[in-house]
Design a protein around this motif. Structure first.
Motif, mmCIF file in Angstrom:
data_model
loop_
_atom_site.group_PDB
_atom_site.id
_atom_site.type_symbol
_atom_site.label_atom_id
_atom_site.label_comp_id
_atom_site.label_asym_id
_atom_site.label_seq_id
_atom_site.Cartn_x
_atom_site.Cartn_y
_atom_site.Cartn_z
ATOM 1 N N VAL A 1 44.401 13.948 9.401
ATOM 2 C CA VAL A 1 45.804 13.662 10.302
ATOM 3 C C VAL A 1 45.623 11.801 10.441
ATOM 4 C CG1 VAL A 1 47.154 14.542 11.822
ATOM 5 C CG2 VAL A 1 46.302 15.804 10.354
ATOM 6 N N TRP A 2 44.203 12.008 11.645
ATOM 7 C CA TRP A 2 44.554 10.520 12.448
ATOM 8 C C TRP A 2 44.517 8.951 11.969
ATOM 9 C CZ3 TRP A 2 44.431 9.856 17.030
ATOM 10 C CH2 TRP A 2 44.367 8.599 17.433
ATOM 11 N N ASP A 3 45.301 8.546 12.882
ATOM 12 C CA ASP A 3 45.689 7.414 11.830
ATOM 13 C C ASP A 3 46.370 6.353 13.643
ATOM 14 O OD1 ASP A 3 47.084 5.363 11.661
ATOM 15 O OD2 ASP A 3 48.057 5.626 9.917
ATOM 16 N N ALA A 4 44.994 5.766 14.203
ATOM 17 C CA ALA A 4 44.984 4.920 15.473
ATOM 18 C C ALA A 4 46.410 4.536 15.580
ATOM 19 C CB ALA A 4 43.926 5.052 15.298
ATOM 20 N N GLN A 5 46.592 3.778 14.757
ATOM 21 C CA GLN A 5 47.576 2.574 14.944
ATOM 22 C C GLN A 5 49.427 3.934 14.628
ATOM 23 O OE1 GLN A 5 48.363 0.302 11.839
ATOM 24 N NE2 GLN A 5 50.493 -1.165 12.664
ATOM 25 N N ARG A 6 49.463 4.187 13.979
ATOM 26 C CA ARG A 6 50.419 5.476 13.729
ATOM 27 C C ARG A 6 50.499 5.944 14.910
ATOM 28 N NH1 ARG A 6 51.355 9.332 9.038
ATOM 29 N NH2 ARG A 6 53.551 10.648 9.852
ATOM 30 N N TYR A 7 49.494 6.627 15.682
ATOM 31 C CA TYR A 7 50.082 7.548 16.513
ATOM 32 C C TYR A 7 49.955 7.038 17.631
ATOM 33 C CZ TYR A 7 47.135 10.202 20.433
ATOM 34 O OH TYR A 7 47.980 11.498 21.222
ATOM 35 N N GLN A 8 49.154 5.689 18.414
ATOM 36 C CA GLN A 8 49.599 4.731 19.938
ATOM 37 C C GLN A 8 51.806 4.502 19.251
ATOM 38 O OE1 GLN A 8 47.610 2.390 20.376
ATOM 39 N NE2 GLN A 8 49.219 1.204 22.124
ATOM 40 N N GLU A 9 51.912 3.709 17.947
ATOM 41 C CA GLU A 9 53.098 3.709 17.800
ATOM 42 C C GLU A 9 54.168 4.887 17.392
ATOM 43 O OE1 GLU A 9 53.052 1.806 13.548
ATOM 44 O OE2 GLU A 9 52.275 0.203 14.230
ATOM 45 N N GLU A 10 53.875 5.963 17.461
ATOM 46 C CA GLU A 10 54.527 7.001 17.795
ATOM 47 C C GLU A 10 54.748 8.078 18.840
ATOM 48 O OE1 GLU A 10 54.410 9.966 14.748
ATOM 49 O OE2 GLU A 10 54.497 8.233 13.002
ATOM 50 N N TYR A 11 53.728 7.698 19.757
ATOM 51 C CA TYR A 11 53.697 7.834 21.148
ATOM 52 C C TYR A 11 54.465 7.166 21.936
ATOM 53 C CZ TYR A 11 51.194 11.068 24.143
ATOM 54 O OH TYR A 11 51.022 12.096 25.523
ATOM 55 N N VAL A 12 54.794 5.720 21.787
ATOM 56 C CA VAL A 12 54.912 5.114 22.362
ATOM 57 C C VAL A 12 57.130 4.949 21.666
ATOM 58 C CG1 VAL A 12 55.446 2.529 22.134
ATOM 59 C CG2 VAL A 12 53.840 2.647 22.373
ATOM 60 N N ALA A 13 57.194 5.277 21.089
ATOM 61 C CA ALA A 13 58.701 5.680 20.704
ATOM 62 C C ALA A 13 58.658 7.021 20.819
ATOM 63 C CB ALA A 13 58.448 5.802 18.915
ATOM 64 N N LEU A 14 58.030 7.900 21.523
ATOM 65 C CA LEU A 14 58.641 9.221 21.872
ATOM 66 C C LEU A 14 58.824 9.375 23.453
ATOM 67 C CD1 LEU A 14 58.578 12.295 22.015
ATOM 68 C CD2 LEU A 14 56.093 12.268 22.474
ATOM 69 N N VAL A 15 57.301 8.079 24.453
ATOM 70 C CA VAL A 15 57.782 7.556 25.440
ATOM 71 C C VAL A 15 59.136 7.196 26.221
ATOM 72 C CG1 VAL A 15 56.769 6.374 27.189
ATOM 73 C CG2 VAL A 15 55.829 8.246 26.100
ATOM 74 N N GLU A 16 59.665 7.050 25.145
ATOM 75 C CA GLU A 16 60.696 5.774 25.626
ATOM 76 C C GLU A 16 62.067 6.160 24.575
ATOM 77 O OE1 GLU A 16 59.713 2.585 22.689
ATOM 78 O OE2 GLU A 16 59.468 1.514 24.220
ATOM 79 N N GLU A 17 62.332 7.497 24.323
ATOM 80 C CA GLU A 17 62.971 8.534 23.518
ATOM 81 C C GLU A 17 63.039 9.019 24.811
ATOM 82 O OE1 GLU A 17 64.443 11.690 20.603
ATOM 83 O OE2 GLU A 17 62.765 10.297 19.888
ATOM 84 N N LEU A 18 62.135 9.723 25.681
ATOM 85 C CA LEU A 18 61.887 10.784 26.605
ATOM 86 C C LEU A 18 62.665 9.966 27.847
ATOM 87 C CD1 LEU A 18 58.816 13.001 26.668
ATOM 88 C CD2 LEU A 18 60.713 13.690 26.207
#
Length: 183
Positions: free
Chosen positions: A69-86
């Motif tokens: 599963v691990w993809d560092a860039q994807r993880y960071q991008e999707e975490y930022v998107a989730l936080v912005e959504e929250l």
């Protein structure tokens, strides 16, 4: 019904009746959009938004550490998107990201479920910290709290009762400190 030993239930006890702690955690889910594993697929994110929370505590990453599963860039991008959504939730909740706990070998020196502590230690904890800084949300470092404490876990990954108490206390202390709550 959620177990009473879990850290959200213990956090509820620590915070008391002025707060209502809701547990929307799902075992085995990833932050990243992995088919049939993604937290987004649970529908809980919509439920969280409807609750108009004052505080959100988010921990996603342990299951993202799996090699397949691990993809560092994807993880960071999707975490930022989730936080912005929250952050767009109308109630404007205080948001805390939690760095996942250390993962320990269970039997035969292997960490269960394919969890990779090297990825958690070397990459995820730094990415979560960076996302917290980039988005301006709070941070709770559960890795630091659990580091070198395999006795807090049933199987090296899932906390036991003592581990849940340690996690709940760490979350509680950060919330109390940031909100100026008198203990």
């Amino acid at each position: 019904m959620r177990p009473l030993a879990c850290y959200p239930a213990q956090l509820q006890e620590l915070l008391g009746a002025k707060y209502r702690v809701m547990n929307y955690g799902v075992s085995g889910r990833t932050l990243t959009d992995v088919p049939e594993r993604s937290y987004r697929d649970t529908g809980y994110l919509d439920m969280v938004k409807m609750q108009s929370p004052d505080i959100l505590v988010v921990m996603l990453g342990t299951n993202d550490s799996k090699e397949d599963v691990w993809d560092a860039q994807r993880y960071q991008e999707e975490y930022v998107a989730l936080v912005e959504e929250l952050q767009a939730i109308e109630s404007e909740p205080d948001i805390y990201l939690m760095i996942p706990p250390e993962a320990f070998p269970y039997e035969d020196g292997v960490i269960v479920y394919g969890i990779n502590n090297d990825i958690i230690h070397d990459e995820i904890r730094h990415i979560v910290r960076a996302v917290s800084e980039e988005t301006g949300v709070g941070l709770i470092d559960l890795y630091a709290v659990t580091e070198n404490h395999p006795e807090y876990f049933v199987d090296g990954v899932h906390p036991n009762e003592q581990g849940y108490q340690v996690l709940a206390k760490a979350v509680y202390e950060q919330i109390v400190e940031d909100r100026g709550i008198v203990k």
